[in-house]
Design an enzyme around this catalytic site. Structure first.
Site, mmCIF file in Angstrom:
data_model
loop_
_atom_site.group_PDB
_atom_site.id
_atom_site.type_symbol
_atom_site.label_atom_id
_atom_site.label_comp_id
_atom_site.label_asym_id
_atom_site.label_seq_id
_atom_site.Cartn_x
_atom_site.Cartn_y
_atom_site.Cartn_z
ATOM 1 N N ASP A 1 0.861 -1.184 0.000
ATOM 2 C CA ASP A 1 0.000 0.000 0.000
ATOM 3 C C ASP A 1 0.903 1.243 0.000
ATOM 4 O OD1 ASP A 1 -2.200 1.615 0.279
ATOM 5 O OD2 ASP A 1 -2.633 1.082 2.346
ATOM 6 N N LYS B 1 -0.932 -1.790 -4.760
ATOM 7 C CA LYS B 1 -1.819 -0.613 -4.781
ATOM 8 C C LYS B 1 -0.950 0.598 -5.086
ATOM 9 C CE LYS B 1 -5.260 -1.396 -1.110
ATOM 10 N NZ LYS B 1 -5.634 -0.853 0.228
ATOM 11 N N ASP C 1 -6.973 -9.192 5.699
ATOM 12 C CA ASP C 1 -7.985 -9.008 6.731
ATOM 13 C C ASP C 1 -8.417 -7.564 6.880
ATOM 14 O OD1 ASP C 1 -5.441 -8.125 7.936
ATOM 15 O OD2 ASP C 1 -6.623 -7.948 9.774
ATOM 16 N N ARG D 1 -9.935 -13.253 6.614
ATOM 17 C CA ARG D 1 -8.705 -13.842 6.063
ATOM 18 C C ARG D 1 -8.946 -15.189 5.386
ATOM 19 N NH1 ARG D 1 -3.998 -11.150 7.837
ATOM 20 N NH2 ARG D 1 -3.990 -10.440 9.981
HETATM 21 P P1 IMP Z 1 1.937 -0.464 3.780
HETATM 22 O O1 IMP Z 1 2.985 -0.487 4.835
HETATM 23 O O2 IMP Z 1 1.114 0.804 3.824
HETATM 24 O O3 IMP Z 1 2.465 -0.738 2.381
HETATM 25 O O4 IMP Z 1 0.874 -1.569 4.150
HETATM 26 C C1 IMP Z 1 1.124 -2.869 3.921
HETATM 27 C C2 IMP Z 1 0.357 -3.764 4.874
HETATM 28 O O5 IMP Z 1 -0.898 -3.229 5.238
HETATM 29 C C3 IMP Z 1 0.074 -5.068 4.179
HETATM 30 O O6 IMP Z 1 1.049 -6.018 4.501
HETATM 31 C C4 IMP Z 1 -1.285 -5.451 4.714
HETATM 32 O O7 IMP Z 1 -1.130 -6.227 5.878
HETATM 33 C C5 IMP Z 1 -1.941 -4.150 5.086
HETATM 34 N N1 IMP Z 1 -2.858 -3.691 4.016
HETATM 35 C C6 IMP Z 1 -2.690 -2.670 3.142
HETATM 36 N N2 IMP Z 1 -3.722 -2.553 2.304
HETATM 37 C C7 IMP Z 1 -4.581 -3.525 2.659
HETATM 38 C C8 IMP Z 1 -5.872 -3.942 2.142
HETATM 39 O O8 IMP Z 1 -6.439 -3.400 1.180
HETATM 40 N N3 IMP Z 1 -6.453 -4.986 2.775
HETATM 41 C C9 IMP Z 1 -5.865 -5.651 3.813
HETATM 42 N N4 IMP Z 1 -4.673 -5.308 4.316
HETATM 43 C C10 IMP Z 1 -4.037 -4.247 3.742
#
Ligand code: IMP
Ligand code: MG
Length: 170
Positions: free
Chosen positions: A99, A127, A155, A161
Site C-alpha cells: 500500500d 496498490k 484481513d 482472512r
Molecule cells: P503499507 O505499509 O502501507 O504498504 O501496508 C502494507 C500492509 O498493510 C500489508 O502487509 C497489509 O497487511 C496491510 N494492508 C494494506 N492494504 C490492505 C488492504 O487493502 N487490505 C488488507 N490489508 C491491507
C-alpha cells in the site's frame, strides 16, 4: 460489512502459478530463501512455493504497522524476525499487498543490513496509487487502483482472512 468480488480463486491460482514459474526460471541453480511477511501472506506463500520447480528455503518475518484501522499508523516494528541466516544469500521477500510501501521498505532494509546478497520483492497485489515510499516490486500478481481488499489472507480487523477469493470491502 458488504463485499464485492474482485479476484476469483481461479484467477488467483492461475496468476500464482505464473509468478512461481517466473521466479523458478530466474533463480535456477541458486536455492533462494523465500521470506514471507506474516500473517496476510500465508495462503499466497503456501500456494506459490508449491508451484515452484526449483529447491528453495523458507522463513517468515512479522511486522506490525496497522492497528484496527484501514490506514497505516506510520510506524513499523519487527515483531518476529527471520531465523535462517541470510548473509550472502539470494532472498525473495513475499508480501500480500503493498500500500504505502512503509512495511516493505522497513523489512527490506532490515534484510539488507543482515547482508543478503540480493533481494527481490514479490507481492500478490500492488496498490501503486497510494505509494509514499519508493519500493520496486520485481514480481507483481495484480495491480489495483483503490479500495480496501479482504480474503485470501487479507484481513480487516482480523476478519475475512479465511475467504478463498479476494473482495473489496464496501
Ligand atoms: P503499507 O505499509 O502501507 O504498504 O501496508 C502494507 C500492509 O498493510 C500489508 O502487509 C497489509 O497487511 C496491510 N494492508 C494494506 N492494504 C490492505 C488492504 O487493502 N487490505 C488488507 N490489508 C491491507
Ligand atoms: Mg501484511
Amino acid at each position: 460489512m458488504e463485499r464485492e468480488l474482485l479476484i476469483s480463486r481461479e484467477a488467483i491460482k492461475k496468476r500464482v502459478k505464473e509468478l512461481a514459474e517466473q521466479i523458478s526460471f530466474d533463480y535456477e541453480g541458486k536455492e533462494p530463501i523465500l521470506i514471507g511477511i506474516l500473517n496476510g501472506v500465508v495462503f499466497f506463500f503456501a500456494d506459490l512455493v508449491r508451484e515452484m520447480n526449483i529447491p528453495i528455503k523458507m522463513d517468515f518475518i512479522r511486522a506490525a504497522s496497522y492497528g484496527s484501522e484501514k490506514e497505516s499508523s506510520g510506524k513499523v516494528r519487527v515483531t518476529k524476525d527471520v531465523e535462517i541466516p541470510v548473509q550472502g544469500k539470494s532472498v525473495v521477500l513475499i508480501e500480500d499487498i503493498v500500500d504505502s510501501g512503509l512495511t516493505l521498505s522497513h523489512i527490506a532494509k532490515n534484510l539488507e543490513s543482515k547482508g543478503a546478497e540480493s533481494l527481490r520483492i514479490c507481492a500478490l497485489i500492488d496498490k501503486a496509487e497510494r505509494r509514499n515510499i519508493d519500493v520496486s516490486i520485481d514480481y507483481c500478481g495484480f495491480k489495483i487502483e483503490e479500495g480496501f481488499l479482504v480474503g485470501y489472507g487479507l484481513d480487516y480487523d482480523e476478519k475475512y482472512r479465511y475467504l478463498p477469493d479476494i473482495s473489496i470491502l464496501k
